[in-house]
Design an enzyme around this catalytic site. Structure first.
Site: not given
Ligand code: SAH
Length: 258
Positions: A39, A61, A175
């Site tokens: 991803d 995505k 998000m």
């Molecule tokens: N499965 C992932 C979340 C996916 S949804 C997890 O457990 O982290 C995607 C959202 O995750 C983004 O919109 C943001 O809000 C957050 N996110 C993912 N990576 C990030 C990062 N390095 N720093 C800040 N927010 C992050």
């Protein structure tokens, strides 16, 4: 019959951004995979550990632009597993925290394909830690919740901002960047104090991490000023004060030593 011939799918959490924050187990699966379906938020640096000849398939995505619809991803996982491949499905953070890992597992289970879920450090935990914010703290917070901000104007199951405003001490909102004004409005409407501290953490745990802090009153204007972009997390709660306290203490210590 089919089950015996089929390969196996590992649904793997890549951790929050810093490639070193992956688990040993996840790394071992990356090293043995025939195919890695990855991803956008999984650190690309991790792909360097794939074995020679492994196939790499991007399923990312970007917000608003679907590179590969979920149904096609599910079908591809099944197809490659039935071909006998060892597949790593590599996702940012943890696969079961807003990662659609559950949907993929259900599809594999329905086909009788062997699979394993390998958890990862979710971005809220990773980014908060990297910003010096403990999500719980004896004096400030006895509970925290991971919340999606993308369902603010909610269709099926709207977020219960009324309950979250009072029932949980620390809110970690995923998000939520484009919904920040609406989230702020909901929380204020349900009685959350405008003085509640808020942190915005962009690209948490990576070399490009940026953090800003403010309060519920001003955070949306700060986000605009700083041109906050994805991926970013919103942390709301008294625990954000710990970051300031840590920074102050560090500066005092430096002044003392220096
Ligand atoms: N499965 C992932 C979340 C996916 S949804 C997890 O457990 O982290 C995607 C959202 O995750 C983004 O919109 C943001 O809000 C957050 N996110 C993912 N990576 C990030 C990062 N390095 N720093 C800040 N927010 C992050």
């Amino acid at each position: 019959m089919r089950k015996k011939a089929a390969g196996k799918v590992y649904i793997v959490g890549a951790g929050p951004g810093d490639p070193e924050l992956i688990t040993v187990k996840a790394m071992r699966r990356i090293q043995l995979a025939d195919l890695i379906m990855y991803d956008r938020l999984a650190s690309e640096e991790l792909l360097r550990y794939a074995r020679d000849g492994a196939e790499l398939l991007y399923c990312g995505k970007a917000p608003g632009a679907h590179a590969m619809p979920q149904q096609l991803i599910n079908e591809a996982l099944v197809r490659y597993a039935l071909e006998g491949k060892t597949v790593v499905r590599l996702k940012g953070g943890d696969p079961f925290v807003f990662g659609r890992g559950g949907e993929e597992a259900l599809e594999l289970a329905a086909w009788g394909i062997e699979y394993e879920i390998i958890p990862g450090i979710t971005s809220a935990i990773g980014a908060a830690a990297a910003a010096g914010i403990p999500v719980t703290h004896r004096e400030y917070a006895a509970s925290f919740a991971c919340v999606t901000g993308s369902r603010c104007h909610g269709e099926k199951s709207p977020i219960r901002w009324d309950l979250l405003a009072h029932g949980v001490d620390t809110l970690a909102i995923y998000m939520g960047v484009s919904q920040l004004p609406a989230i702020r409005e909901e929380l204020l409407k349900h009685g959350k104090a405008a003085s509640t501290p808020v942190a915005l953490i962009e690209r948490g745990t990576t070399a490009k991490q940026r953090t800003i802090t403010g309060t519920l009153a001003d955070i949306h204007t700060l986000a605009v000023t700083m041109k906050l972009s994805n991926p970013a997390l919103i942390i709301i709660g008294e625990v954000v004060r710990i970051r300031e306290q840590l920074m102050q203490a560090e500066q005092q210590a430096i002044a003392l030593i220096g």
